[in-house]
Write a protein that holds these residues in place. Structure first.
Motif, mmCIF file in Angstrom:
data_model
loop_
_atom_site.group_PDB
_atom_site.id
_atom_site.type_symbol
_atom_site.label_atom_id
_atom_site.label_comp_id
_atom_site.label_asym_id
_atom_site.label_seq_id
_atom_site.Cartn_x
_atom_site.Cartn_y
_atom_site.Cartn_z
ATOM 1 N N ASN A 209 -8.609 9.930 7.476
ATOM 2 C CA ASN A 209 -7.583 9.184 8.200
ATOM 3 C C ASN A 209 -6.289 9.968 8.338
ATOM 4 O O ASN A 209 -5.728 10.088 9.432
ATOM 5 C CB ASN A 209 -7.305 7.852 7.503
ATOM 6 N N VAL A 210 -5.789 10.502 7.236
ATOM 7 C CA VAL A 210 -4.539 11.259 7.331
ATOM 8 C C VAL A 210 -4.776 12.616 7.991
ATOM 9 O O VAL A 210 -3.898 13.139 8.694
ATOM 10 C CB VAL A 210 -3.878 11.433 5.938
ATOM 11 N N MET A 211 -5.964 13.168 7.824
ATOM 12 C CA MET A 211 -6.236 14.490 8.386
ATOM 13 C C MET A 211 -6.191 14.497 9.908
ATOM 14 O O MET A 211 -5.740 15.478 10.513
ATOM 15 C CB MET A 211 -7.593 15.006 7.892
ATOM 16 N N VAL A 212 -6.631 13.430 10.557
ATOM 17 C CA VAL A 212 -6.740 13.451 12.024
ATOM 18 C C VAL A 212 -5.463 13.009 12.729
ATOM 19 O O VAL A 212 -5.368 13.096 13.959
ATOM 20 C CB VAL A 212 -7.920 12.588 12.517
ATOM 21 N N GLY A 213 -4.458 12.536 11.996
ATOM 22 C CA GLY A 213 -3.244 12.031 12.636
ATOM 23 C C GLY A 213 -2.368 13.123 13.198
ATOM 24 O O GLY A 213 -2.347 14.257 12.718
ATOM 25 N N PRO A 214 -1.573 12.802 14.234
ATOM 26 C CA PRO A 214 -0.651 13.793 14.810
ATOM 27 C C PRO A 214 0.514 14.077 13.873
ATOM 28 O O PRO A 214 1.034 13.183 13.204
ATOM 29 C CB PRO A 214 -0.165 13.123 16.101
ATOM 30 N N ARG A 215 0.945 15.319 13.841
ATOM 31 C CA ARG A 215 2.054 15.725 12.972
ATOM 32 C C ARG A 215 3.389 15.240 13.558
ATOM 33 O O ARG A 215 3.612 15.322 14.766
ATOM 34 C CB ARG A 215 2.079 17.250 12.830
ATOM 35 N N LEU B 299 1.783 4.709 14.762
ATOM 36 C CA LEU B 299 0.950 5.546 13.905
ATOM 37 C C LEU B 299 1.771 6.197 12.807
ATOM 38 O O LEU B 299 2.909 6.610 13.050
ATOM 39 C CB LEU B 299 0.274 6.670 14.711
ATOM 40 N N PRO B 300 1.221 6.337 11.622
ATOM 41 C CA PRO B 300 1.840 7.221 10.628
ATOM 42 C C PRO B 300 1.537 8.668 10.994
ATOM 43 O O PRO B 300 0.566 8.950 11.703
ATOM 44 C CB PRO B 300 1.149 6.820 9.324
ATOM 45 N N SER B 301 2.341 9.585 10.536
ATOM 46 C CA SER B 301 2.085 11.004 10.809
ATOM 47 C C SER B 301 0.889 11.489 9.998
ATOM 48 O O SER B 301 0.558 10.935 8.950
ATOM 49 C CB SER B 301 3.320 11.839 10.465
ATOM 50 N N GLY B 302 0.260 12.539 10.513
ATOM 51 C CA GLY B 302 -0.894 13.112 9.837
ATOM 52 C C GLY B 302 -0.865 14.615 9.876
ATOM 53 O O GLY B 302 0.205 15.227 10.020
ATOM 54 N N TRP B 303 -2.057 15.222 9.803
ATOM 55 C CA TRP B 303 -2.157 16.672 9.627
ATOM 56 C C TRP B 303 -2.847 17.377 10.796
ATOM 57 O O TRP B 303 -3.080 18.571 10.745
ATOM 58 C CB TRP B 303 -2.907 16.982 8.337
ATOM 59 N N ASN C 246 -5.278 3.979 -6.192
ATOM 60 C CA ASN C 246 -4.088 4.747 -6.580
ATOM 61 C C ASN C 246 -4.347 6.252 -6.566
ATOM 62 O O ASN C 246 -3.865 6.993 -7.430
ATOM 63 C CB ASN C 246 -3.571 4.314 -7.955
ATOM 64 N N SER C 247 -5.112 6.702 -5.583
ATOM 65 C CA SER C 247 -5.444 8.124 -5.482
ATOM 66 C C SER C 247 -4.174 8.951 -5.371
ATOM 67 O O SER C 247 -3.252 8.611 -4.633
ATOM 68 C CB SER C 247 -6.338 8.371 -4.266
ATOM 69 N N ASN C 248 -4.149 10.064 -6.101
ATOM 70 C CA ASN C 248 -2.942 10.876 -6.144
ATOM 71 C C ASN C 248 -3.301 12.354 -6.057
ATOM 72 O O ASN C 248 -4.456 12.743 -6.195
ATOM 73 C CB ASN C 248 -2.153 10.583 -7.421
ATOM 74 N N ALA D 194 -0.388 8.331 -3.878
ATOM 75 C CA ALA D 194 0.179 8.912 -2.659
ATOM 76 C C ALA D 194 -0.307 8.119 -1.448
ATOM 77 O O ALA D 194 -1.508 7.913 -1.269
ATOM 78 C CB ALA D 194 -0.250 10.377 -2.537
ATOM 79 N N ALA D 195 0.620 7.682 -0.608
ATOM 80 C CA ALA D 195 0.251 6.859 0.548
ATOM 81 C C ALA D 195 -0.784 7.552 1.424
ATOM 82 O O ALA D 195 -1.719 6.925 1.930
ATOM 83 C CB ALA D 195 1.505 6.525 1.359
ATOM 84 N N GLU D 196 -0.640 8.876 1.590
ATOM 85 C CA GLU D 196 -1.546 9.624 2.469
ATOM 86 C C GLU D 196 -2.993 9.620 1.976
ATOM 87 O O GLU D 196 -3.916 9.839 2.759
ATOM 88 C CB GLU D 196 -1.088 11.085 2.583
#
Length: 501
Positions: free
Chosen positions: A301-307, A319-323, A284-286, A387-389
């Motif tokens: 994982n979230v850092m490398v995803g396409p915006r 894919l989920p969106s990332g940063w 449950n990281s937030n 947070a899901a991310e």
């Protein structure tokens, strides 16, 4: 190693270890209180403390200031990326090799010393605990191996660091002074050589996954020897880890048949894994405690995803969106484009967009390429609390068997065994044998380990960093190491690294 109990151990005064003057330490919200004079009284309490010693390993891919994203950014194969040139000042400035004592994220120092401090405290308290002597010895061996790992990261990142082997107090926390790197390396060797005979050959998969065994500590020792230039020692100990190239070693480790299986999220603690960092979606990281050491998700994982990613056609991944951090360079694309490992390593979203299969918003330093090894799929998104991310659960490797194969080949330099080790890594992905040379090993490491955070240290070790990073502002004699964070210099006896302010 799961971190599910007694998180309040982390706020003990003795864990400060030169981070006490840093804001990230003093603002920690304690989860409880305990007395270090009485707490470590039995096996259960010592085991909970051991979990605490393992937890800083998550620095590898946990939190925004994680090692893999940072080290990728400083290599020739990746840009920092992100949303803009000020999105993460530390990672951006390392990518252009313009760090200073103010710009360097202090956690790269304090998080590792926090791990050292936890190990020191546990080692200090174990002798008096009421517990089985075999368990006591094993806990001590694990603590020493972890301390060795944290010091290995520290000496490679900062070079000129203090050696702390006892719990610090309010009266001693500002006293440590730097020692020569050789002193740190000698202690790392000592810890590992004492731990290896005590650690088990294997661990119980159902209850002990992630804990160190003998092969893990030997792999770390072999890597340490290689970085010290002790090639004969490195080859000897790595041979014990690797066994017969291409076959299972004495601990049951073996190269996976398919390279792409290494990046399947559910394929945790597989046969190729030697030292692996655990992540969980159940923590449950937030946002309010992300990066504090309490979060358990894989932030890379979230850092490398396409915006702003959206799937348009059936040929595009979901894919989920990332940063958009850790952006692969055109150099890496061109180097790997004909290699069988390319598709598992790099996803060409630019080509998918051009074909109408997907769309995305280009981030800073966008090349259209993304690090596929750590790209989550929509099915990996956490739907529970937090947070899901911040709740991705892909584990990450610190050392895996293909790495130790190539390190032993490098240590040997030539000969039938070096050739067999190189051949085994290539044969796994269907590549023919090439003559074993240092250049061939360098090329193989670049393709096999791309995006896993090894490249920058490899370039420095080989003396290739100045040439490879000439277009990034790299200054030889300075940028091989980080500056020491200003907060660690203020009020202490520490001196800044050469040529830094």
């Amino acid at each position: 190693m799961k971190s599910t109990k007694l998180k309040y151990i982390y706020v003990a005064l003795a864990f400060a270890a030169l981070g006490a003057c840093s804001e990230d330490f003093v603002t920690i919200d304690p989860q409880g209180q305990f007395d270090t004079n009485t707490y470590f009284s039995n096996e259960s309490e010592c085991y909970a403390a051991l979990i605490g010693v393992y937890d800083p390993m998550r620095k590898n891919t946990g939190g925004f200031e994680n090692l893999v994203a940072m080290l990728n950014a400083g290599s020739d194969d990746f840009y920092a990326g992100g949303g803009g040139p000020t999105d993460g000042t530390g990672i951006q400035n390392f990518s252009t090799h313009s760090l200073s004592s103010i710009l360097i994220p202090g956690s790269f120092w304090s998080d590792h010393y926090q791990g050292v401090s936890r190990a020191n405290l546990l080692l200090n308290k174990l002798p008096e605990a009421s517990m089985d002597n075999n368990k006591r010895a094993r806990f001590a061996a694990e603590a020493k191996t972890l301390r060795a790992l944290y010091y290995f990261n520290l000496v490679r990142l900062f070079k000129n660091i203090p050696l702390i082997l006892e719990p610090l107090t309010t009266g001693t926390m500002y006293n440590p002074e730097q020692v020569k790197p050789e002193v740190i390396y000698a202690q790392i060797e000592k810890d590992l050589l004492e731990a290896i005979p005590v650690l088990p050959n294997t661990v119980v998969a159902s209850t002990e996954a992630g804990r160190f065994n003998k092969g893990a500590a030997q792999a770390l020792l072999g890597k340490v020897y290689l970085f010290e230039g002790k090639k004969a020692d490195a080859a000897t100990v790595l041979a014990q880890v690797n066994g017969t190239p291409g076959q299972a070693n004495q601990y049951g480790n073996k190269l996976l048949t398919k390279f792409s299986d290494l990046w399947v999220v559910a394929n945790k603690f597989n046969t190729e894994s030697l030292i692996e960092v655990s992540h969980s979606s159940a923590g449950n990281s937030n946002w309010d405690f992300w990066g504090s050491g309490r979060d358990e998700g894989n932030s890379l994982n979230v850092m490398v995803g396409p915006r702003g990613y959206s799937k348009k056609g059936s040929n595009a991944p979901d894919l989920p969106s990332g940063w958009s951090f850790s952006v692969p360079t055109q150099k890496l694309y061109d180097f790997m484009k004909n290699d069988p490992r390319f598709a598992a390593t790099i996803l060409d979203v630019k080509a998918l967009k051009a074909a109408g299969e997907a769309d995305y918003i280009g981030g800073y330093q966008d090349t259209g390429y993304f690090l596929n090894k750590f790209l989550p799929r929509t099915g990996d998104v956490r739907t529970g609390g937090g947070a899901a991310e911040l709740n991705y659960k892909q584990n990450s490797y610190v050392i895996r068997l293909a790495d130790t194969y190539l390190m032993e080949a490098e240590a040997l330099g030539s000969g039938p065994r070096a050739q067999a080790l190189l051949d085994a890594v290539r044969a796994r992905v269907g590549l023919a044998s090439v003559p074993v040379t240092l250049d061939a090993i360098k090329a193989e490491r670049r393709m096999e380990l791309a995006g896993e955070g090894h490249r920058f240290f490899d370039l420095v070790r080989w003396g290739d960093a100045a040439a490879a990073l000439s277009d990034r502002g790299f200054n030889a004699g300075t940028d091989e190491i980080f500056p020491i964070p200003y907060t660690e210099l203020n009020g202490t006896k520490l001196k800044q690294n050469p040529n830094y302010q």
